[in-house]
Enzyme design. Structure first.
Site, PDB file in Angstrom:
ATOM      1  N   LYS A  77      -6.378  36.484   4.506  1.00  0.00           N
ATOM      2  CA  LYS A  77      -7.709  37.049   4.745  1.00  0.00           C
ATOM      3  C   LYS A  77      -7.622  38.553   4.552  1.00  0.00           C
ATOM      4  O   LYS A  77      -6.513  39.085   4.400  1.00  0.00           O
ATOM      5  CB  LYS A  77      -8.189  36.723   6.165  1.00  0.00           C
ATOM      6  N   ARG A  78      -8.746  39.269   4.556  1.00  0.00           N
ATOM      7  CA  ARG A  78      -8.677  40.721   4.456  1.00  0.00           C
ATOM      8  C   ARG A  78      -7.825  41.300   5.590  1.00  0.00           C
ATOM      9  O   ARG A  78      -7.734  40.702   6.672  1.00  0.00           O
ATOM     10  CB  ARG A  78     -10.094  41.320   4.515  1.00  0.00           C
TER      11      ARG A  78
ATOM     12  N   HIS B 242     -23.777  39.115   9.328  1.00  0.00           N
ATOM     13  CA  HIS B 242     -22.404  38.629   9.138  1.00  0.00           C
ATOM     14  C   HIS B 242     -21.385  39.375   9.983  1.00  0.00           C
ATOM     15  O   HIS B 242     -20.180  39.149   9.796  1.00  0.00           O
ATOM     16  CB  HIS B 242     -21.990  38.738   7.674  1.00  0.00           C
TER      17      HIS B 242
ATOM     18  N   LYS C  62      -8.511  41.147  12.912  1.00  0.00           N
ATOM     19  CA  LYS C  62      -7.982  39.846  12.486  1.00  0.00           C
ATOM     20  C   LYS C  62      -6.545  39.637  12.972  1.00  0.00           C
ATOM     21  O   LYS C  62      -6.000  38.563  12.915  1.00  0.00           O
ATOM     22  CB  LYS C  62      -8.056  39.716  10.967  1.00  0.00           C
TER      23      LYS C  62
ATOM     24  N   LYS D 150     -11.516  25.931   5.137  1.00  0.00           N
ATOM     25  CA  LYS D 150     -10.829  25.474   3.915  1.00  0.00           C
ATOM     26  C   LYS D 150      -9.462  24.890   4.267  1.00  0.00           C
ATOM     27  O   LYS D 150      -9.050  23.855   3.743  1.00  0.00           O
ATOM     28  CB  LYS D 150     -10.649  26.651   2.941  1.00  0.00           C
TER      29      LYS D 150
ATOM     30  N   THR E  57     -14.246  31.485   7.129  1.00  0.00           N
ATOM     31  CA  THR E  57     -14.460  30.301   6.293  1.00  0.00           C
ATOM     32  C   THR E  57     -13.115  29.796   5.780  1.00  0.00           C
ATOM     33  O   THR E  57     -12.979  28.615   5.453  1.00  0.00           O
ATOM     34  CB  THR E  57     -15.394  30.617   5.097  1.00  0.00           C
TER      35      THR E  57
HETATM   36  C1  26Q Z   1     -20.991  48.037   3.708  1.00  0.00           C
HETATM   37  C2  26Q Z   1     -21.339  49.340   3.446  1.00  0.00           C
HETATM   38  C3  26Q Z   1     -20.674  50.064   2.457  1.00  0.00           C
HETATM   39  C4  26Q Z   1     -19.690  49.436   1.720  1.00  0.00           C
HETATM   40  C5  26Q Z   1     -19.350  48.125   1.978  1.00  0.00           C
HETATM   41  C6  26Q Z   1     -19.999  47.431   2.972  1.00  0.00           C
HETATM   42  C7  26Q Z   1     -19.627  46.040   3.266  1.00  0.00           C
HETATM   43  C8  26Q Z   1     -19.256  45.171   2.241  1.00  0.00           C
HETATM   44  C9  26Q Z   1     -18.884  43.865   2.515  1.00  0.00           C
HETATM   45  C10 26Q Z   1     -19.631  45.555   4.556  1.00  0.00           C
HETATM   46  C11 26Q Z   1     -19.266  44.256   4.810  1.00  0.00           C
HETATM   47  C12 26Q Z   1     -18.887  43.396   3.819  1.00  0.00           C
HETATM   48  C13 26Q Z   1     -18.446  42.011   4.048  1.00  0.00           C
HETATM   49  C14 26Q Z   1     -18.429  41.419   5.215  1.00  0.00           C
HETATM   50  C15 26Q Z   1     -17.897  40.072   5.383  1.00  0.00           C
HETATM   51  O1  26Q Z   1     -17.282  39.516   4.477  1.00  0.00           O
HETATM   52  N1  26Q Z   1     -18.102  39.451   6.541  1.00  0.00           N
HETATM   53  C16 26Q Z   1     -17.596  38.099   6.769  1.00  0.00           C
HETATM   54  O2  26Q Z   1     -18.623  37.199   6.412  1.00  0.00           O
HETATM   55  C17 26Q Z   1     -18.142  35.868   6.433  1.00  0.00           C
HETATM   56  C18 26Q Z   1     -19.261  34.986   5.916  1.00  0.00           C
HETATM   57  O3  26Q Z   1     -20.290  34.920   6.851  1.00  0.00           O
HETATM   58  C19 26Q Z   1     -17.696  35.478   7.818  1.00  0.00           C
HETATM   59  O4  26Q Z   1     -17.139  34.184   7.767  1.00  0.00           O
HETATM   60  C20 26Q Z   1     -16.674  36.466   8.352  1.00  0.00           C
HETATM   61  O5  26Q Z   1     -16.393  36.181   9.697  1.00  0.00           O
HETATM   62  C21 26Q Z   1     -17.209  37.888   8.221  1.00  0.00           C
HETATM   63  O6  26Q Z   1     -16.209  38.821   8.583  1.00  0.00           O
END
Ligand code: 26Q
Length: 831
Positions: free
Chosen positions: A538-539, A350, A544, A650, A646
């Site tokens: 978004k975050r 991702h 971004k 939407k 995503t």
């Molecule tokens: C990793 C290690 C330690 C703590 C947290 C994490 C962690 C947690 C969540 C790393 C990444 C995430 C989330 C990533 C994420 O949301 N990525 C997004 O995924 C979407 C679905 O595929 C994409 O549409 C986005 O582009 C992408 O940024």
């Protein structure tokens, strides 16, 4: 069950559990009674599914987060109970919205990845595939955000207060997960047996959350594992235990399912995080193995009945853990265990952001999961031996593909090596994976890599959250699109139908008014529903580029001040974004957005035409409110950085027009709607890479310093790579940066100005804000001009809605099912 039976049962539950009648009960009790009945119905459905699954392959979707959103309304709708339930409430003088307000947003996810997992469960259930989700039952979800004075304050999210009602504890499925200790290997007749000394055992119990299918009998479980302390039996063994040590360990391990990590990109080597990950995969695999053995003679055919999907690298320890269970607990030799493991597992990446690629320090893993480390080492020994044979004289490549390097285990390499298929989440992202991130693996094994573009649950994001547009579509082309989302294409010709366009414009105006009322109620200020609603939700992250948006708003502000008489269509910019608590730069950008909003709101000369609203505590429910009211969808990440996005889908589905870069799924939105119905700007991914390689100098976009502005006439045209930078642009950007330095609403933002101008960590802004500014501004201005022509605008909006069907998660899920998981829908005759 028919609808009346359902309402009667809720009524009985109110009496039996709370001693209340439906007309005197409080909304909370009605909520609890309703959820209790829904949960019982869904539990029963899922038990019959478990039976059917014994003879069919199923997918287990492992994900550290599921951002499901509120469930009361979506479940009632999916189950066909919604309308009658509302009537039943109204008859008792109760109101659905009051009951629904009792449900908090279950925030057990950070953002895109977690929300995708939830959309996928919705589609798996709608399409009647045999599937289950697996995650953790965090006591606290993603923090609730407050922003007093523009400073983010994080409050705990106690979602279980209303969320617990949805959960069914499955005591009988409790399993043990071991951490720490020492591993002892005993070899007898060529077979090894493994013993643990001094390991700490944690019990994992699943709490099931059920997702109903749309108008079918499916109910898919998401098994959320929760820590249960192991009961201590006092035995001679126990009397020798170091009890101080025990308490310390208990304190630590009891927190495993305590809190969701609030970071969505930044990787940090935290012991608790790796324990969470291992807890998820170990409990899940034990559960799958025992389910398999309860109806099959051995695990030889495990992979013929189980597709196990790892969502990002977070559950990648499933690879060594499945090896461990097969070898240590079920007597398989290495080769056989490896064949089964790779045949069962697949992996979705991702992110390409290097700081998000997980690497676990060897010491940390050895002390926490000693047996897993010995298996990882053996996987790597065999991998590097094989690679060295296939790539002689390419030691560098082999080292890069190794699972270990610089004292770290690389989870992404592990996930690639241990899976039969690896996919990215949009065309461009999958291409970057093949060409850059995993290029060495891909050149050896090209067929392993594929793409499945993300999708969204259109029943939630259109039918549920935008009832007015749904009604218009249904009147126009029927309701087939609810189950067949590409049917929306039949709407395309209506872009040329004035009646349709007017009806669309009319309902958008109503949605905007509703949203304005909501904003007024919650935040105090009422946005003007006749202004353009321009949305970036978004975050908060540098890549971004909320900062780029803020720079442009500053530019508009300056231009309105300088030239107040200009013809300026009123515009409201909405932002909603949570910053990771430790992400300083993100918090600074957030503060800038907030301060800019306040400064503009206090400026009588502009505030009727320009405003910026920062909406705190972005979550699924807020997204459902704002998306139906959006005119413009900002998707402006630096090209090559957003894996898919995503939110872009939407917003498009609700008829917002995208202003974006050629990044993530924007590329496919462009392909779907054509260049006249989307507004693309900025450097593309190849240009970004080339510019960063050649050296990006943001100062080219600014007036030369050290000279008074009017003395610099000789620098009228300066070249920056392929760009021509004219003096007007330099002046605009310099005055924007001056303003940051001077301060906005009393806060000095010199740090952000320096970041844009010089960069930090000795590198210029890697996200190229100044470089993309001119094209962004030009494109946004062009888009805005079109708004003045509603006929043209709503023709574009209609084409966006019409072409959004391909981004339904139903479509993505069919691809995963057919191409990766090789699973079939359950037979209609299963009951
Ligand atoms: C990793 C290690 C330690 C703590 C947290 C994490 C962690 C947690 C969540 C790393 C990444 C995430 C989330 C990533 C994420 O949301 N990525 C997004 O995924 C979407 C679905 O595929 C994409 O549409 C986005 O582009 C992408 O940024």
């Amino acid at each position: 069950m028919n609808d009346l039976d359902f309402c009667r049962k809720v009524e009985q539950c109110l009496t039996a559990d709370f001693g209340l009648e439906r007309d005197t009960a409080r909304p909370r009790q009605i909520y609890l009674a309703t959820v209790s009945i829904l949960r019982q119905i869904l539990l029963n459905r899922s038990l019959s599914l478990e039976k059917a699954e014994e003879t069919q392959k199923k997918v287990s979707y492992l994900c550290m987060e599921f951002l499901v959103g509120k469930m009361l309304e979506s479940h009632l709708r999916a189950m066909g109970l919604y309308e009658d339930y509302c009537v039943w409430l109204a008859e008792a003088g109760q109101n659905f919205d009051a009951v629904a307000a009792e449900e908090q947003d279950p925030g057990i996810g950070n953002g895109g990845l977690g929300r995708l997992a939830a959309c996928f469960m919705d589609s798996l259930a709608a399409l009647d595939y045999p599937a289950a989700g697996y995650s953790l039952c965090y006591e606290e979800g993603l923090f609730c955000q407050k922003v007093p004075g523009g400073e983010q304050v994080e409050l705990p999210d106690t979602w279980l207060y209303s969320g617990e009602a949805w959960l069914t504890p499955r005591d009988e499925k409790t399993v043990a997960v071991r951490f720490g200790g020492k591993v002892k290997e005993t070899w007898r007749q060529g077979k090894v047996s493994i013993h643990y000394e001094g390991a700490y055992t944690v019990l994992a119990r699943p709490y099931d959350l059920f997702i109903p299918g749309y108008h079918n009998d499916a109910a898919l479980p998401i098994h959320l594992w929760r820590v249960v302390p192991e009961p201590i039996r006092f035995s001679p063994d126990e009397s020798r235990r170091d009890w101080d040590e025990h308490w310390r360990e208990q304190e630590f391990y009891s927190k495993i399912s305590g809190q969701l990590y609030p970071d969505d990109t930044q990787y940090e080597g935290k012991k608790l995080r790796v324990c969470q990950q291992y807890f998820l995969v170990s409990a899940t695999l034990q559960n799958l193995i025992s389910a398999h053995l309860s109806c099959h003679a051995s695990l030889d055919d495990f992979a013929e009945y189980n597709a196990i999907h790892i969502n990002d690298t977070h559950p990648a320890l499933a690879i060594p853990e499945l090896m461990r269970l097969l070898m240590d607990e079920h007597g398989y030799d290495w080769d056989h265990a490896w064949t089964i493991t790779v045949a069962a597992l697949s992996y979705t990446n991702h992110t390409v952001m290097p700081e998000a690629l997980e690497c676990w320090p060897r010491n940390l893993l050895s002390e926490t999961l000693p047996r897993i480390v010995s298996i990882l080492e053996e996987i790597n020994r065999r991998l590097t031996a094989d690679l060295s044979a296939r790539l002689p004289r390419e030691a560098k490549k082999v080292a890069a593909m190794s699972l270990e390097g610089d004292g770290m285990f690389r989870m992404a390499n592990l996930a690639v090596v241990g899976s039969h298929t690896v996919n990215g989440v949009s065309q461009i992202h999958s291409q970057i994976l093949r060409e850059r991130v995993f290029s060495d693996f891909a050149s050896l094994n090209p067929e392993k890599f594929t793409n499945v573009t993300n999708g969204i649950a259109h029943r939630r994001w259109l039918c549920q959250s935008n009832p007015r547009l749904t009604a218009l579509i249904t009147e126009t082309i029927g309701d087939g699109f609810i189950s067949n989302p590409t049917d929306l294409e039949r709407l395309y010709p209506y872009a040329d139908n004035p009646d349709f366009r007017h009806a669309f414009a009319d309902l958008r105006r109503k949605n905007k008014a509703d949203f304005s009322d909501y904003v007024a109620g919650v935040y105090g200020r009422r946005p003007d529903p006749d202004s353009i609603f321009d949305v970036q939700i978004k975050r908060l992250h540098e890549y971004k580029r909320q900062l780029l948006n803020a720079l442009r708003i500053l530019g508009l502000y300056h231009s309105l001040k300088e030239n107040p008489e200009q013809n300026f269509y009123p515009q409201t910019f909405f932002f909603a974004a949570k910053a990771a608590p430790g992400y300083r730069m993100a918090k600074r950008i957030l503060k800038l957005l907030w301060c800019l909003g306040e400064e503009i709101a206090r400026d009588k000369a502009v505030r009727d035409r320009l405003s910026l609203v920062f909406l705190p505590d972005y979550n699924v429910s807020l997204a459902q409110r704002i998306i139906p009211a959006a005119d413009i969808s900002q998707q402006i990440s630096t090209a090559g950085k957003e894996a898919s996005g995503t939110g872009n889908m939407k917003l498009m589905l609700n008829g917002a027009i995208t202003l974006g870069t050629l990044d993530g799924a924007n590329v496919e939105i462009l392909e779907a709607v054509g260049k006249d119905n989307i507004f693309i700007f900025g450097k593309n991914e190849k240009e970004v890479e080339a510019l960063l390689r050649a050296g990006y100098d943001p100062r080219r976009y600014l007036l030369p310093t050290g000279r008074p502005k009017d003395a610099a006439a000789d620098t009228a045209v300066v070249s920056a790579g392929a760009d021509v930078v004219d003096r007007a642009l330099q002046e605009t950007l310099s005055s924007i940066l001056d303003h940051l330095e001077k301060g906005i609403y009393g806060e000095n933002f010199s740090d952000l100005a320096a970041y844009l101008k010089i960069g930090y960590h000795s590198a210029p802004d890697p996200y190229l804000c100044l470089c993309d500014y001119a094209d962004y501004d030009r494109t946004a201005a062009h888009l805005k001009r079109l708004y003045a022509d509603p006929e043209r605008w709503f023709a574009m909006a209609t084409r966006n809605v019409a072409m959004a069907g391909r981004f339904s998660s139903d479509i993505s899920i069919r691809r995963y099912a057919e191409r990766i998981w090789k699973i079939q829908p359950l037979p209609a005759s299963r009951k």
